[in-house]
Design a protein around this motif. Sequence first.
Motif, PDB file in Angstrom:
ATOM      1  N   MET A 111      23.904  45.300  29.487  1.00 57.15           N
ATOM      2  CA  MET A 111      24.483  43.978  29.343  1.00 57.15           C
ATOM      3  C   MET A 111      25.679  43.865  30.282  1.00 57.15           C
ATOM      4  SD  MET A 111      26.090  42.373  25.932  1.00 57.15           S
ATOM      5  CE  MET A 111      26.850  40.826  25.937  1.00 57.15           C
ATOM      6  N   ASN A 112      25.754  42.791  30.981  1.00 56.96           N
ATOM      7  CA  ASN A 112      26.874  42.536  31.885  1.00 56.96           C
ATOM      8  C   ASN A 112      27.734  41.417  31.345  1.00 56.96           C
ATOM      9  OD1 ASN A 112      26.079  44.419  33.839  1.00 56.96           O
ATOM     10  ND2 ASN A 112      24.609  42.973  34.683  1.00 56.96           N
ATOM     11  N   VAL A 113      29.032  41.542  31.554  1.00 49.45           N
ATOM     12  CA  VAL A 113      29.992  40.531  31.136  1.00 49.45           C
ATOM     13  C   VAL A 113      30.907  40.257  32.317  1.00 49.45           C
ATOM     14  CG1 VAL A 113      31.885  40.023  29.558  1.00 49.45           C
ATOM     15  CG2 VAL A 113      29.926  41.334  28.745  1.00 49.45           C
ATOM     16  N   THR A 114      31.235  39.007  32.522  1.00 51.95           N
ATOM     17  CA  THR A 114      32.147  38.641  33.599  1.00 51.95           C
ATOM     18  C   THR A 114      33.501  38.289  33.006  1.00 51.95           C
ATOM     19  OG1 THR A 114      30.326  37.764  34.911  1.00 51.95           O
ATOM     20  CG2 THR A 114      32.535  37.013  35.489  1.00 51.95           C
ATOM     21  N   ILE A 115      34.544  38.824  33.608  1.00 50.23           N
ATOM     22  CA  ILE A 115      35.907  38.540  33.165  1.00 50.23           C
ATOM     23  C   ILE A 115      36.679  37.997  34.357  1.00 50.23           C
ATOM     24  CG2 ILE A 115      38.048  39.509  32.264  1.00 50.23           C
ATOM     25  CD1 ILE A 115      36.364  41.686  30.940  1.00 50.23           C
ATOM     26  N   ARG A 116      37.289  36.862  34.164  1.00 46.43           N
ATOM     27  CA  ARG A 116      38.106  36.286  35.227  1.00 46.43           C
ATOM     28  C   ARG A 116      39.546  36.760  35.049  1.00 46.43           C
ATOM     29  NH1 ARG A 116      34.342  32.415  34.036  1.00 46.43           N
ATOM     30  NH2 ARG A 116      33.173  31.615  35.809  1.00 46.43           N
ATOM     31  N   MET A 117      40.135  37.255  36.133  1.00 43.80           N
ATOM     32  CA  MET A 117      41.512  37.742  36.113  1.00 43.80           C
ATOM     33  C   MET A 117      42.244  37.209  37.326  1.00 43.80           C
ATOM     34  SD  MET A 117      41.263  41.799  35.417  1.00 43.80           S
ATOM     35  CE  MET A 117      39.828  42.470  34.647  1.00 43.80           C
ATOM     36  N   THR A 118      43.545  37.087  37.150  1.00 46.16           N
ATOM     37  CA  THR A 118      44.370  36.779  38.311  1.00 46.16           C
ATOM     38  C   THR A 118      44.455  38.050  39.157  1.00 46.16           C
ATOM     39  OG1 THR A 118      46.430  37.488  37.262  1.00 46.16           O
ATOM     40  CG2 THR A 118      45.775  35.165  36.948  1.00 46.16           C
ATOM     41  N   ASP A 119      44.924  37.910  40.370  1.00 44.40           N
ATOM     42  CA  ASP A 119      45.096  39.087  41.224  1.00 44.40           C
ATOM     43  C   ASP A 119      46.053  40.088  40.582  1.00 44.40           C
ATOM     44  OD1 ASP A 119      43.363  38.083  43.125  1.00 44.40           O
ATOM     45  OD2 ASP A 119      44.959  37.269  44.403  1.00 44.40           O
ATOM     46  N   GLU A 120      47.107  39.587  39.965  1.00 41.01           N
ATOM     47  CA  GLU A 120      48.086  40.461  39.317  1.00 41.01           C
ATOM     48  C   GLU A 120      47.458  41.207  38.136  1.00 41.01           C
ATOM     49  OE1 GLU A 120      51.553  42.501  38.807  1.00 41.01           O
ATOM     50  OE2 GLU A 120      50.987  41.216  40.484  1.00 41.01           O
ATOM     51  N   GLN A 121      46.675  40.509  37.335  1.00 35.77           N
ATOM     52  CA  GLN A 121      45.998  41.160  36.215  1.00 35.77           C
ATOM     53  C   GLN A 121      45.036  42.234  36.715  1.00 35.77           C
ATOM     54  OE1 GLN A 121      44.400  37.562  34.525  1.00 35.77           O
ATOM     55  NE2 GLN A 121      45.909  37.552  32.860  1.00 35.77           N
ATOM     56  N   ARG A 122      44.342  41.942  37.793  1.00 35.50           N
ATOM     57  CA  ARG A 122      43.397  42.911  38.366  1.00 35.50           C
ATOM     58  C   ARG A 122      44.139  44.156  38.849  1.00 35.50           C
ATOM     59  NH1 ARG A 122      37.902  43.388  40.272  1.00 35.50           N
ATOM     60  NH2 ARG A 122      37.864  45.549  40.954  1.00 35.50           N
ATOM     61  N   LYS A 123      45.290  43.962  39.475  1.00 42.91           N
ATOM     62  CA  LYS A 123      46.082  45.104  39.942  1.00 42.91           C
ATOM     63  C   LYS A 123      46.514  45.976  38.764  1.00 42.91           C
ATOM     64  CE  LYS A 123      47.982  42.861  44.036  1.00 42.91           C
ATOM     65  NZ  LYS A 123      49.190  42.277  44.635  1.00 42.91           N
ATOM     66  N   ILE A 124      46.956  45.335  37.697  1.00 45.15           N
ATOM     67  CA  ILE A 124      47.387  46.077  36.504  1.00 45.15           C
ATOM     68  C   ILE A 124      46.207  46.833  35.902  1.00 45.15           C
ATOM     69  CG2 ILE A 124      48.220  45.827  34.127  1.00 45.15           C
ATOM     70  CD1 ILE A 124      49.896  43.414  35.199  1.00 45.15           C
ATOM     71  N   ALA A 125      45.078  46.165  35.778  1.00 45.49           N
ATOM     72  CA  ALA A 125      43.891  46.799  35.201  1.00 45.49           C
ATOM     73  C   ALA A 125      43.407  47.952  36.071  1.00 45.49           C
ATOM     74  CB  ALA A 125      42.784  45.759  35.015  1.00 45.49           C
ATOM     75  N   ASP A 126      43.377  47.744  37.369  1.00 52.73           N
ATOM     76  CA  ASP A 126      42.967  48.819  38.286  1.00 52.73           C
ATOM     77  C   ASP A 126      43.913  50.012  38.194  1.00 52.73           C
ATOM     78  OD1 ASP A 126      40.663  47.648  39.364  1.00 52.73           O
ATOM     79  OD2 ASP A 126      41.777  46.666  40.986  1.00 52.73           O
ATOM     80  N   SER A 127      45.197  49.725  38.139  1.00 51.95           N
ATOM     81  CA  SER A 127      46.198  50.790  38.054  1.00 51.95           C
ATOM     82  C   SER A 127      46.031  51.589  36.764  1.00 51.95           C
ATOM     83  CB  SER A 127      47.600  50.187  38.130  1.00 51.95           C
ATOM     84  OG  SER A 127      48.575  51.184  37.988  1.00 51.95           O
ATOM     85  N   TYR A 128      45.815  50.889  35.669  1.00 52.46           N
ATOM     86  CA  TYR A 128      45.615  51.559  34.381  1.00 52.46           C
ATOM     87  C   TYR A 128      44.376  52.450  34.424  1.00 52.46           C
ATOM     88  CZ  TYR A 128      44.434  52.361  29.529  1.00 52.46           C
ATOM     89  OH  TYR A 128      44.086  52.959  28.346  1.00 52.46           O
ATOM     90  N   ALA A 129      43.285  51.910  34.924  1.00 51.83           N
ATOM     91  CA  ALA A 129      42.041  52.678  34.998  1.00 51.83           C
ATOM     92  C   ALA A 129      42.230  53.923  35.861  1.00 51.83           C
ATOM     93  CB  ALA A 129      40.912  51.806  35.543  1.00 51.83           C
ATOM     94  N   LYS A 130      42.914  53.756  36.977  1.00 49.80           N
ATOM     95  CA  LYS A 130      43.152  54.888  37.873  1.00 49.80           C
ATOM     96  C   LYS A 130      43.992  55.958  37.181  1.00 49.80           C
ATOM     97  CE  LYS A 130      44.841  56.068  42.464  1.00 49.80           C
ATOM     98  NZ  LYS A 130      45.465  55.581  43.689  1.00 49.80           N
ATOM     99  N   CYS A 131      45.042  55.542  36.475  1.00 48.63           N
ATOM    100  CA  CYS A 131      45.899  56.498  35.755  1.00 48.63           C
ATOM    101  C   CYS A 131      45.119  57.255  34.685  1.00 48.63           C
ATOM    102  CB  CYS A 131      47.073  55.781  35.104  1.00 48.63           C
ATOM    103  SG  CYS A 131      48.344  55.260  36.256  1.00 48.63           S
ATOM    104  N   GLU A 132      44.172  56.584  34.065  1.00 50.53           N
ATOM    105  CA  GLU A 132      43.367  57.207  33.017  1.00 50.53           C
ATOM    106  C   GLU A 132      42.185  57.995  33.584  1.00 50.53           C
ATOM    107  OE1 GLU A 132      43.889  57.188  29.561  1.00 50.53           O
ATOM    108  OE2 GLU A 132      45.843  56.445  30.214  1.00 50.53           O
ATOM    109  N   GLY A 133      41.926  57.820  34.867  1.00 45.62           N
ATOM    110  CA  GLY A 133      40.811  58.524  35.496  1.00 45.62           C
ATOM    111  C   GLY A 133      39.453  57.997  35.074  1.00 45.62           C
ATOM    112  N   ILE A 134      39.404  56.694  34.824  1.00 50.95           N
ATOM    113  CA  ILE A 134      38.152  56.069  34.392  1.00 50.95           C
ATOM    114  C   ILE A 134      37.889  54.826  35.236  1.00 50.95           C
ATOM    115  CG2 ILE A 134      38.250  56.930  32.019  1.00 50.95           C
ATOM    116  CD1 ILE A 134      39.476  54.276  31.158  1.00 50.95           C
TER     117      ILE A 134
END
Length: 73
Positions: free
Chosen positions: A1-24
């Motif tokens: 199942m695929n889900v689409t989430i709309r984020m601002t550029d800032e939200q995407r940066k935060i989410a990417d940073s979090y994922a990277k820190c968690e190694g996921i």
Amino acid sequence: MNVTIRMTDEQRKIADSYAKCEGISLSEAIKRAFFEAIEDEYDLAEAKEVSERIKNGTEKTYSLDEAERLMGL
């Protein structure tokens, strides 16, 4: 199942940073956050229900001394 989430550029940066820190992956980070939020809401609802039962006198509570005595400690 695929889900689409709309984020601002800032939200995407935060989410990417979090994922990277968690190694996921970003997908895994969002999935974890989503289900943790659901679990937190469920736990809060349960706590509110128990609190109401305690206030109403329909939930039995024990002091530490009582609990230890009942458990034979």
